[in-house]
Design a protein around this motif. Structure first.
Motif, PDB file in Angstrom:
ATOM      1  N   LEU A 374      13.630  13.352 -11.875  1.00  0.00           N
ATOM      2  CA  LEU A 374      12.739  13.959 -10.878  1.00  0.00           C
ATOM      3  C   LEU A 374      12.966  15.455 -10.724  1.00  0.00           C
ATOM      4  O   LEU A 374      12.315  16.098  -9.891  1.00  0.00           O
ATOM      5  CB  LEU A 374      12.960  13.267  -9.521  1.00  0.00           C
ATOM      6  N   ALA A 477       9.403   9.793  -4.115  1.00  0.00           N
ATOM      7  CA  ALA A 477       8.944   9.240  -5.386  1.00  0.00           C
ATOM      8  C   ALA A 477       8.497   7.803  -5.142  1.00  0.00           C
ATOM      9  O   ALA A 477       8.778   7.230  -4.077  1.00  0.00           O
ATOM     10  CB  ALA A 477      10.046   9.291  -6.444  1.00  0.00           C
ATOM     11  N   ASN A 492       6.652  10.738  -9.841  1.00  0.00           N
ATOM     12  CA  ASN A 492       7.117  11.875  -9.051  1.00  0.00           C
ATOM     13  C   ASN A 492       6.039  12.299  -8.053  1.00  0.00           C
ATOM     14  O   ASN A 492       4.978  11.670  -7.956  1.00  0.00           O
ATOM     15  CB  ASN A 492       7.532  13.033  -9.954  1.00  0.00           C
TER      16      ASN A 492
END
Length: 609
Positions: A374, A477, A492
């Protein structure tokens, strides 16, 4: 650096013994300690450098209080009382219930011998704990057949099956004299304290008699009993020449952790051991003293005649508070036993470090994989949400928390949502995120490093919108499932699929989090649905108002249990005789109807197959 408030209070500390209580920013007691000199002891927290759990404790202290006592003994006893009352996070918290069973002689007119999972303040006599559940169960069966007490439910006007088998003294059909019970209770007590000679002699005598009468099956059964005793008790290493019952405590400490090893010595033999490992706050000897105090304060088991401890422990204080002599072995076999306990504690702690290292490589590494994917800083705490509803109504939500890759169930939360009927999960997400993080913000609590929503872009963007309105910045997320309802991917904040390696530790952790939050919310929803269904069915019965309905739900919890209840049990809830009879008849009919429906469905399914 101590705050101005703490600096001022430190100047007022007296040079006297007492107990001190450390508090966090919410005025919650997080640690209770004792001191021979309150001024020196409390100041040491703020005027010295610390590491490990002590450093974590000091970082969370926002205030403290203290209580002056007349002596060290009073401070010791007060510390234990306050620990039991407040259960502070940074104190040792012993877990005696649930792990190992105990054998209990119940405190009743007609006593029983039972296997107990917890220690209760019922004045029963407890023996244990026994690390081997099977061995404890077999020991119980042996004692029930050799020294019977009561195994039936009480007087029923006729002998029970156990009486016919010689395993009950007959409270089922007669008043058993207390002397008969006392004789067998004394024999059981001797046996469980390690004195098995009398039991072996009795069994050998019975075995010979059975053999002489050519009752070979009985003789073989008695032989097996002797073998069991030999395996569980008699083959223990002989450790002392005297038979004084003793408990021996020693420890090993390293890297801010310590393991305490306890040996239970009875009849000159080591019957069993017990280990506890935890992070330290105080010095090792003070932690051990506190441990011993709690060990006997939380147990209902019999105390030994003597306690053996390592050098440095305040034996006079322990003797006075425990009312049992506490001594430091100086030579011979007892000193060797103390060294053996330390060796066992060292091995246990070193094994824990190795496991911690392996787990850290897996769990922390897994979290790093997720945060790296991420493009976020490495985090230590993830929070995940999921929802459940009944066709768009009765929305509930649940939160699970993973810290360093492991679930922290103490921080799990459940929410009944106010989301209107017909609204989608976006509204449910917005509500639960708003409620959760408004509370954390208002209480000044720590935010997570990442929020994981169980769902797709809808839940992800709804969570982000709620956080924006709260002006709180937490990365979000979403965990996505495939058509087989299995973890498939991670989204994401831009809605991009990250395609984690399905064989990686990060993907495995993602699966665990998603499965756990789904399990938690579904369990909560089923519980509420069961209560709602029960409530609505009870509303159908004339004469049952809201108060009676609540009483029935709290007492019985389900329709079958209400149907099985007697009229006396129903009336004990304040329900009239006629209404109780109506409840009994109505609920019984409901249960039969439900059972019939289940049977018909099963029959149809069988016929189709």
């Amino acid at each position: 650096m101590a705050s101005e408030l703490i600096e001022q209070k430190l100047r007022l500390l007296p040079d006297q013994p007492g107990s001190y209580q450390m508090k966090d920013r919410n005025d919650k007691i997080i640690y209770v300690g004792k001191a021979k000199n309150l001024k020196n002891r409390v100041r040491s927290y703020f005027k010295s450098e610390h590491t490990g759990k002590t450093a974590e404790l000091v970082a969370n202290i926002h205030d403290f209080e203290f209580i002056v006592t007349n002596s060290d003994k009073e401070a010791f006893l007060l510390e234990n009382t306050l620990i039991k009352r407040y259960r502070p996070y940074f104190n040792i918290r012993l877990k005696f219930s649930g792990s190992y069973p105990y054998i209990e002689i119940t405190n009743e007119r007609d006593p029983r011998l039972i296997l107990a999972n917890t220690l209760k303040h019922d004045h029963g006599t407890y023996f244990g704990p026994y690390p081997n559940v099977y061995a404890a169960s077999e020991t119980l069966h042996f004692l029930e057949s050799t020294y019977p007490l009561r195994r039936c439910n009480g007087f029923q006007g006729r002998p029970c099956l156990y009486y016919s088998m010689g395993q009950c003294l007959g409270a089922c059909f007669r008043e058993v004299p207390e002397e008969e019970y006392a004789k067998n209770v004394a024999a059981i007590t001797r046996f469980l304290n390690g004195d098995t000679k009398k039991a072996i002699h009795d069994i050998q005598k019975k075995m010979k008699g059975a053999s002489d009468r050519m009752e070979y099956e009985l003789a073989a059964d008695l032989r097996d009993r002797l073998k069991f005793i030999d395996q569980t008790v008699e083959n223990q290493r002989v450790l002392q020449n005297d038979h004084t019952p003793r408990d021996l405590f020693n420890f090993y400490m390293d890297k801010g952790w310590m393991t305490i090893e306890t040996f239970f010595l009875r009849q000159g033999r080591l019957l069993r051991q017990q280990k506890e490992t935890f992070a330290m706050v105080d010095s090792a000897t003070e932690e051990l003293e506190s441990y011993i105090q709690q060990f006997y304060g939380q147990r209902n088991a019999q105390k030994p005649k003597e306690i053996l401890v390592p050098k440095g422990v305040d034996t006079q204080l322990l003797t006075e508070t425990m009312e049992v002599p506490a001594r430091v072995p100086a030579r011979g076999e007892k000193r060797d036993l103390l060294a053996l306990a330390e060796k066992n504690a060292r091995i246990t702690l070193e094994d824990k470090f190795r496991l911690m290292e392996l787990n850290e490589q897996k769990t922390t590494g897994a979290m790093k994989e997720i945060t790296d994917a991420l493009k976020l800083p490495q985090g230590h705490r993830f929070e995940s949400f999921d929802h459940s509803s009944t066709q768009g109504t009765n929305y509930v939500s649940a939160l699970v928390v993973f810290e360093d890759g492991l679930p922290n169930k103490n921080l799990y939360r459940r929410y009944k949502l106010q989301t209107p009927t017909g609204q989608d999960e976006a509204q449910a997400t917005f509500e639960v995120i708003t409620r959760r993080y408004t509370r954390l913000r208002d209480e000044g609590q720590m935010y997570p490093d990442l929020i994981l929503m169980d769902g797709g872009e809808i839940q992800l963007h709804a969570a982000e919108r709620a956080l924006r309105e709260l002006n709180i910045k937490i990365p979000v997320a979403a965990m996505v499932k495939n058509d087989k309802h299995q973890t498939a991917d991670l989204l994401n904040s831009q809605g991009e699929h990250l395609f984690l390696d399905p064989h990686s530790q990060g993907f495995y952790l993602l699966q665990r989090i998603q499965d756990e939050v789904h399990r938690f919310v579904i369990t909560f929803h089923r519980q509420l649905r069961t209560k709602t269904n029960l409530s609505s069915r009870l509303d159908e019965i004339a004469g049952i108002g809201p108060k009676s309905r609540i009483k029935l739900m709290r007492r019985f919890g389900s329709l079958p249990k209400i149907a099985d209840a007697s009229l006396e049990e129903l009336q004990s809830l304040g329900i009239g005789a006629k209404t109780a009879a109506l409840v009994k008849v109505s609920v019984t009919a409901m249960v039969r109807s439900e059972n019939k429906k289940v049977f018909v469905k099963a029959k149809r399914k069988f016929e189709k197959e």
